[in-house]
Design an enzyme around this catalytic site. Structure first.
Site, PDB file in Angstrom:
ATOM      1  N   ARG A 209       0.810  -1.235   0.000  1.00 41.05           N
ATOM      2  CA  ARG A 209       0.000   0.000   0.000  1.00 41.05           C
ATOM      3  C   ARG A 209       0.834   1.272   0.000  1.00 41.05           C
ATOM      4  NH1 ARG A 209      -3.046  -2.840   3.829  1.00 41.05           N
ATOM      5  NH2 ARG A 209      -4.815  -3.879   2.872  1.00 41.05           N
TER       6      ARG A 209
ATOM      7  N   LYS B  99       4.253  11.886 -10.617  1.00 42.11           N
ATOM      8  CA  LYS B  99       3.455  11.002 -11.467  1.00 42.11           C
ATOM      9  C   LYS B  99       4.204   9.691 -11.679  1.00 42.11           C
ATOM     10  CE  LYS B  99       1.178  14.295 -14.581  1.00 42.11           C
ATOM     11  NZ  LYS B  99       1.101  14.549 -16.035  1.00 42.11           N
TER      12      LYS B  99
ATOM     13  N   GLU C 103      13.064  19.409 -23.402  1.00 44.39           N
ATOM     14  CA  GLU C 103      12.114  19.742 -22.324  1.00 44.39           C
ATOM     15  C   GLU C 103      12.609  20.968 -21.542  1.00 44.39           C
ATOM     16  OE1 GLU C 103       9.170  18.270 -22.034  1.00 44.39           O
ATOM     17  OE2 GLU C 103       9.382  16.222 -22.819  1.00 44.39           O
TER      18      GLU C 103
ATOM     19  N   LYS D 131       9.933  23.660 -13.019  1.00 41.49           N
ATOM     20  CA  LYS D 131       8.928  22.595 -12.883  1.00 41.49           C
ATOM     21  C   LYS D 131       8.419  22.513 -11.442  1.00 41.49           C
ATOM     22  CE  LYS D 131       7.349  18.022 -14.014  1.00 41.49           C
ATOM     23  NZ  LYS D 131       7.519  16.717 -14.688  1.00 41.49           N
TER      24      LYS D 131
ATOM     25  N   GLU E   2      -2.760  18.826 -11.332  1.00 41.25           N
ATOM     26  CA  GLU E   2      -2.992  19.148 -12.745  1.00 41.25           C
ATOM     27  C   GLU E   2      -4.366  19.746 -13.003  1.00 41.25           C
ATOM     28  OE1 GLU E   2      -1.238  17.281 -16.814  1.00 41.25           O
ATOM     29  OE2 GLU E   2      -1.757  15.941 -15.190  1.00 41.25           O
TER      30      GLU E   2
ATOM     31  N   ARG F 218      -0.619  23.507 -14.137  1.00 41.05           N
ATOM     32  CA  ARG F 218       0.280  22.436 -14.558  1.00 41.05           C
ATOM     33  C   ARG F 218       0.161  22.138 -16.064  1.00 41.05           C
ATOM     34  NH1 ARG F 218       1.951  17.293 -10.862  1.00 41.05           N
ATOM     35  NH2 ARG F 218       3.263  16.288 -12.396  1.00 41.05           N
TER      36      ARG F 218
ATOM     37  N   ASN G  53       2.426  21.155 -20.773  1.00 45.24           N
ATOM     38  CA  ASN G  53       2.083  20.402 -21.988  1.00 45.24           C
ATOM     39  C   ASN G  53       2.361  21.171 -23.266  1.00 45.24           C
ATOM     40  OD1 ASN G  53       1.260  18.071 -20.682  1.00 45.24           O
ATOM     41  ND2 ASN G  53      -0.826  18.834 -20.397  1.00 45.24           N
TER      42      ASN G  53
ATOM     43  N   HIS H 298       3.172  19.452 -26.505  1.00 44.51           N
ATOM     44  CA  HIS H 298       2.823  18.039 -26.337  1.00 44.51           C
ATOM     45  C   HIS H 298       1.496  17.650 -26.976  1.00 44.51           C
ATOM     46  CE1 HIS H 298       6.197  18.054 -23.614  1.00 44.51           C
ATOM     47  NE2 HIS H 298       6.059  16.771 -23.359  1.00 44.51           N
TER      48      HIS H 298
ATOM     49  N   HIS I 228       2.459  14.628 -28.919  1.00 42.95           N
ATOM     50  CA  HIS I 228       1.894  13.302 -28.644  1.00 42.95           C
ATOM     51  C   HIS I 228       1.219  12.722 -29.884  1.00 42.95           C
ATOM     52  CE1 HIS I 228       1.775  13.962 -24.000  1.00 42.95           C
ATOM     53  NE2 HIS I 228       2.847  13.278 -24.358  1.00 42.95           N
TER      54      HIS I 228
ATOM     55  N   HIS J 221      10.669  10.942 -28.053  1.00 46.16           N
ATOM     56  CA  HIS J 221       9.722  11.885 -27.464  1.00 46.16           C
ATOM     57  C   HIS J 221      10.245  13.315 -27.606  1.00 46.16           C
ATOM     58  CE1 HIS J 221       6.780  13.514 -24.684  1.00 46.16           C
ATOM     59  NE2 HIS J 221       7.760  14.031 -23.957  1.00 46.16           N
TER      60      HIS J 221
HETATM   61  N1  LIG Z   1       6.467  11.021 -14.736  1.00 44.87           N
HETATM   62  C1  LIG Z   1       6.607  12.078 -15.509  1.00 44.87           C
HETATM   63  O1  LIG Z   1       6.237  13.190 -15.145  1.00 44.87           O
HETATM   64  C2  LIG Z   1       7.261  11.920 -16.840  1.00 44.87           C
HETATM   65  C3  LIG Z   1       7.607  13.059 -17.571  1.00 44.87           C
HETATM   66  C4  LIG Z   1       8.256  12.891 -18.789  1.00 44.87           C
HETATM   67  C5  LIG Z   1       8.511  11.613 -19.266  1.00 44.87           C
HETATM   68  N2  LIG Z   1       8.142  10.515 -18.536  1.00 44.87           N
HETATM   69  C6  LIG Z   1       8.407   9.156 -19.024  1.00 44.87           C
HETATM   70  O2  LIG Z   1       9.807   8.998 -19.162  1.00 44.87           O
HETATM   71  C7  LIG Z   1      10.046   7.972 -20.120  1.00 44.87           C
HETATM   72  C8  LIG Z   1      11.198   8.394 -21.013  1.00 44.87           C
HETATM   73  O3  LIG Z   1      12.343   8.612 -20.202  1.00 44.87           O
HETATM   74  P1  LIG Z   1      13.826   8.465 -20.769  1.00 44.87           P
HETATM   75  O4  LIG Z   1      13.930   9.195 -22.051  1.00 44.87           O
HETATM   76  O5  LIG Z   1      14.727   8.794 -19.668  1.00 44.87           O
HETATM   77  O6  LIG Z   1      13.866   6.923 -21.183  1.00 44.87           O
HETATM   78  P2  LIG Z   1      14.599   5.650 -20.549  1.00 44.87           P
HETATM   79  O7  LIG Z   1      14.389   5.566 -19.098  1.00 44.87           O
HETATM   80  O8  LIG Z   1      14.154   4.464 -21.353  1.00 44.87           O
HETATM   81  O9  LIG Z   1      16.152   5.914 -20.835  1.00 44.87           O
HETATM   82  C9  LIG Z   1      16.600   5.997 -22.182  1.00 44.87           C
HETATM   83  C10 LIG Z   1      17.746   5.019 -22.440  1.00 44.87           C
HETATM   84  O10 LIG Z   1      18.937   5.492 -21.788  1.00 44.87           O
HETATM   85  C11 LIG Z   1      19.519   4.448 -21.009  1.00 44.87           C
HETATM   86  N3  LIG Z   1      20.199   5.120 -19.904  1.00 44.87           N
HETATM   87  C12 LIG Z   1      19.622   5.698 -18.820  1.00 44.87           C
HETATM   88  N4  LIG Z   1      20.556   6.339 -18.093  1.00 44.87           N
HETATM   89  C13 LIG Z   1      21.745   6.152 -18.703  1.00 44.87           C
HETATM   90  C14 LIG Z   1      23.067   6.599 -18.456  1.00 44.87           C
HETATM   91  N5  LIG Z   1      23.346   7.412 -17.429  1.00 44.87           N
HETATM   92  N6  LIG Z   1      24.039   6.217 -19.304  1.00 44.87           N
HETATM   93  C15 LIG Z   1      23.751   5.426 -20.373  1.00 44.87           C
HETATM   94  N7  LIG Z   1      22.521   5.013 -20.686  1.00 44.87           N
HETATM   95  C16 LIG Z   1      21.518   5.361 -19.859  1.00 44.87           C
HETATM   96  C17 LIG Z   1      18.376   3.565 -20.648  1.00 44.87           C
HETATM   97  O11 LIG Z   1      18.812   2.253 -20.367  1.00 44.87           O
HETATM   98  C18 LIG Z   1      17.516   3.620 -21.912  1.00 44.87           C
HETATM   99  O12 LIG Z   1      18.001   2.698 -22.845  1.00 44.87           O
HETATM  100  C19 LIG Z   1       8.742   7.756 -20.857  1.00 44.87           C
HETATM  101  O13 LIG Z   1       8.188   6.530 -20.454  1.00 44.87           O
HETATM  102  C20 LIG Z   1       7.874   8.897 -20.391  1.00 44.87           C
HETATM  103  O14 LIG Z   1       6.481   8.558 -20.379  1.00 44.87           O
HETATM  104  C21 LIG Z   1       7.530  10.654 -17.343  1.00 44.87           C
HETATM  105 ZN   LIG Z   2       7.577  15.571 -22.562  1.00 46.61          ZN
END
Ligand SMILES: NC(=O)c1ccc[n+]([C@@H]2O[C@H](COP(=O)([O-])OP(=O)(O)OC[C@H]3O[C@@H](n4cnc5c(N)ncnc54)[C@H](O)[C@@H]3O)[C@@H](O)[C@H]2O)c1
Ligand SMILES: [Zn+2]
Length: 364
Positions: free
Chosen positions: A123, A145, A187, A229, A239, A243, A247, A250, A254, A266
């Protein structure tokens, strides 16, 4: 290096507020920082295979026996209920209880997935977010999130679960590819575009350094982006209004990702989306002329490829139907100019289809 900066984030009551701790080489004393913000008997470090290979054992070793490492396959496809089941079973097998803290060590995928494990395990147990990608540092790790994807769409199963702390060590970006660093910085440009023109220009000026992994430039960017942020989410944790300005870029971004079947990055989709949404604002006479060109110039400096053949009809269709195919009215964040969004008539706006189509057709 003693360059630490701490930023406070409000998350709905003092008990849920948290600190974003930004410090070069913070990873070297991660156990001390994690224990300070989320004291626990045991710790479960969750990482994808790439991050675990690079950093997993050295981080776990520093917890001197108090931490276990839990690894899943890298990539968006792992942000699933299947992986959530596996990880929660692993944590149960390893004997973690309510008195354990989860450490989400990785990019945005790890943060969302491990955050969701933390939100639901027994939980809810504390999570400390330790972002290792540029995108996660400037964006994903802050805001609370968490969640996983479903077959019909991204992020459809999740929870708000604010971390106990976010510990950012900009040095993790050393092992990222230049393109991946640049896509994360998109971003940051977005944060500048909605809130701070000086910052927007600083990111553009230091684009080369950010791409090439300069730790100082990366750190400065992360500090300002997190401040922006944090301010936005502190004012609006659920949101309901403000907030939504996060977007910007986006709505079209998206749609581009959906039409591409999520094959592209992305960051690049949001880059195209920002240019086109600024163009929408210009066509409406609301956004200062030249704003979309300013965005384009900054994105060029990050070397984000901006030429694209886009199908306006398909994108509008993707914007008008939500993930389950229900009809919905797309809403746009319209800048006044770089660094400024006004709310006199709401933070987001609906826009006639022909304007959106014209922006997409003439955008690139
Ligand atoms: N929660 C939120 O508010 C929020 C906001 C924006 C994006 N997101 C989410 O984030 C995700 C995308 O994040 P991302 O782009 O970080 O993707 P990711 O976590 O898949 O990382 C991208 C790649 O980099 C590699 N990697 C990570 N750190 C590394 C490092 N220091 N050195 C070498 N390789 C490394 C990972 O293994 C992966 O292959 C999406 O799922 C998206 O929906 C969430
Ligand atoms: Zn984004």
């Amino acid at each position: 290096v003693d360059d630490r900066v701490t930023i406070h984030v409000r998350a709905g009551g003092a008990a849920q507020d948290y600190t974003v701790w930004i410090e070069t080489e913070a990873a070297e004393r991660l156990p001390t920082l994690v224990r300070r913000f989320a004291p626990a008997h045991r710790f479960a470090v969750i990482s994808d295979a790439n991050v675990a290979e690079l950093y997993g054992s050295s981080i776990v070793d520093r917890f001197s026996g108090a931490a276990t490492l839990h690894v899943f396959g890298a990539g968006e496809a792992s942000k699933s209920r299947t992986t959530w089941i596996r990880l929660t079973d692993e944590l149960l097998d390893a004997g973690h209880g309510r008195d354990s803290t989860i450490v989400a060590l990785g990019g945005g995928v790890t943060g969302d997935l491990a955050g969701f494990v933390a939100a639901t395990y027994m939980r809810g147990v504390p999570v400390v977010q330790v972002p290792t990608t540029t995108l996660a540092m400037v964006d994903a790790a802050v805001g609370g999130k968490t969640g996983v994807n479903a077959v019909v769409g991204k992020n459809l199963v999740g929870a708000f679960h604010p971390p106990s702390a976010v510990v950012v060590d900009p040095a993790f970006t050393k092992t990222l590819a230049p393109t991946v660093r640049a896509e994360g910085a998109v971003e940051a440009l977005k944060h500048g575009a909605i809130a701070d023109a000086t910052y927007f220009r600083a990111v553009a000026t230091h684009a080369g350094a950010i791409r090439s992994g300069d730790i100082g430039a990366t750190r400065d960017m992360v500090v300002t982006s997190v401040r922006i942020k944090a301010k936005v989410v502190s004012e609006d944790e659920r949101e309901s209004g403000l907030r939504a300005v996060l977007n910007f870029g986006h709505t079209i971004g998206h749609a581009i990702e959906r039409v591409d079947g999520y094959a592209g990055s992305h960051g690049r989709a949001v880059a195209l989306g920002m240019v086109l949404e600024a163009r929408v604002g210009e066509l409406l006479g609301r956004t200062a002329p030249g704003t979309s060109d300013e965005l384009r110039d900054a994105l060029d400096r990050l070397r984000i490829p901006l030429s694209a053949r886009l199908d306006a009809g398909a994108l509008i269709e993707a914007m008008r139907s939500d993930k389950k195919g229900r009809r919905s009215e797309p809403r746009f964040v319209l800048l006044d100019r770089i660094g400024e969004v006004r709310s006199g008539d709401g933070w987001t706006h609906s826009v006639p289809n022909d304007i959106v189509a014209r922006a997409i057709e003439t955008g690139f």
